[in-house]
Design a protein around this motif. Structure first.
Motif, PDB file in Angstrom:
ATOM      1  N   ILE A 180     -22.718  41.545  41.439  1.00 52.08           N
ATOM      2  CA  ILE A 180     -23.388  40.989  42.245  1.00 52.08           C
ATOM      3  C   ILE A 180     -24.692  41.072  42.617  1.00 52.08           C
ATOM      4  CG2 ILE A 180     -24.171  42.719  43.956  1.00 52.08           C
ATOM      5  CD1 ILE A 180     -20.937  42.515  43.635  1.00 52.08           C
ATOM      6  N   SER A 182     -26.686  41.304  45.308  1.00 48.08           N
ATOM      7  CA  SER A 182     -27.486  40.510  46.667  1.00 48.08           C
ATOM      8  C   SER A 182     -28.098  42.230  46.417  1.00 48.08           C
ATOM      9  CB  SER A 182     -26.377  41.215  47.720  1.00 48.08           C
ATOM     10  OG  SER A 182     -25.815  40.282  47.904  1.00 48.08           O
ATOM     11  N   GLU A 190     -20.664  40.706  50.067  1.00 47.93           N
ATOM     12  CA  GLU A 190     -20.952  40.432  48.417  1.00 47.93           C
ATOM     13  C   GLU A 190     -19.288  41.001  48.068  1.00 47.93           C
ATOM     14  OE1 GLU A 190     -22.983  38.685  44.665  1.00 47.93           O
ATOM     15  OE2 GLU A 190     -23.934  39.470  46.236  1.00 47.93           O
ATOM     16  N   LEU A 234     -23.055  32.172  48.715  1.00 43.76           N
ATOM     17  CA  LEU A 234     -21.888  33.067  48.130  1.00 43.76           C
ATOM     18  C   LEU A 234     -20.612  31.783  48.007  1.00 43.76           C
ATOM     19  CD1 LEU A 234     -21.574  37.082  49.332  1.00 43.76           C
ATOM     20  CD2 LEU A 234     -22.224  36.133  47.018  1.00 43.76           C
TER      21      LEU A 234
END
Length: 244
Positions: A180, A182, A190, A234
């Motif tokens: 991840i 973010s 996400e 993404l």
């Protein structure tokens, strides 16, 4: 902590809300449920209040103290990772400000036990709603944000930006918390996007999304900007990847 379900609550200056939200969760008397407070060095004493609650409820409440306030996403990554490492089968994301109703926990846990890998406490699925105190422009912005994200990423959920979520440990393994990127509220998007890409079953449970009980919102301009460009990043990063 050896409980099967752990509610992770990130805090920063939630000294008034934390004891109340914790008590509401405990009042539900859900078997094998624990609470992990992740405090980012709150200057208002939230961390000390969390420690006192942990002393009052040993084995049920635990506290993770972080010295740097570096975003909601990283606080959740730390807390969710610890919960799984400590043996949780199910991990819940919940804000301390009463926007996420604890009363929905039973339905969310039941959905997970019936095979869902991700359960969303959803404002926009059938039966979900927003607090009447929400201003018209906030309602419009929230609905537009969901439409925007769903259009770009094709996540099969009505409330992709929701922050009230339950994850099975298998779903978290499929997503990979270490992947991840973010740091703010786009963390929510996400996580769901990668879960959908991995073929994880996503189910929504309707909730009434409440107005913050006290304190100030943590939504900054930088957070809003990150949320706007993250879906495009993404999609570009994961273009062509398949489920499973």
């Amino acid at each position: 902590m050896t409980t099967n379900t752990v509610v992770v609550i990130p805090t920063y200056n939630e000294v008034e809300n934390l004891p109340r939200i914790v008590q509401e969760i405990l009042n539900l008397e859900i078997e094998d449920l624990g609470i992990l407070v992740v405090d980012d060095g709150s200057p208002d004493g939230t961390g000390e209040v969390a420690d006192k609650l942990a002393e009052e409820h040993p084995g049920v409440i635990s506290v993770m103290h972080r010295t740097t306030k570096d975003g909601l996403g990283r606080a959740y990554r730390a807390g969710m990772g610890k919960a799984v490492a400590d043996g949780a089968d199910l991990v819940v994301q919940m804000d301390a400000d009463f926007s996420h109703p604890p009363t929905a926990l039973r339905d969310m846990i039941e959905a997970a036990r019936n095979g869902a890998g991700v359960v969303i406490g959803s404002r926009y699925t059938s039966g979900g709603s927003l607090d009447e105190a929400w201003a018209a422009h906030r309602r419009l912005l929230s609905k537009w944000a969901n439409f925007y994200v769903k259009t770009i990423l094709s996540v099969p959920a009505a409330d992709v930006t929701a922050g009230y979520n339950l994850w099975s440990k298998e779903a978290l393994a499929a997503v990979g918390l270490e992947r991840i990127e973010s740091n703010g509220y786009s963390f929510q998007v996400e996580m769901k996007y990668l879960a959908a890409k991995a073929g994880v079953r996503i189910v929504e449970v309707p909730i009434r999304f409440g107005q913050r009980a006290s304190g100030e919102s943590k939504m900054s301009i930088n957070t809003q900007l990150e949320s706007a460009w993250m879906p495009w990043r993404l999609r570009a990063k994961h273009r062509g990847s398949e489920k499973g």
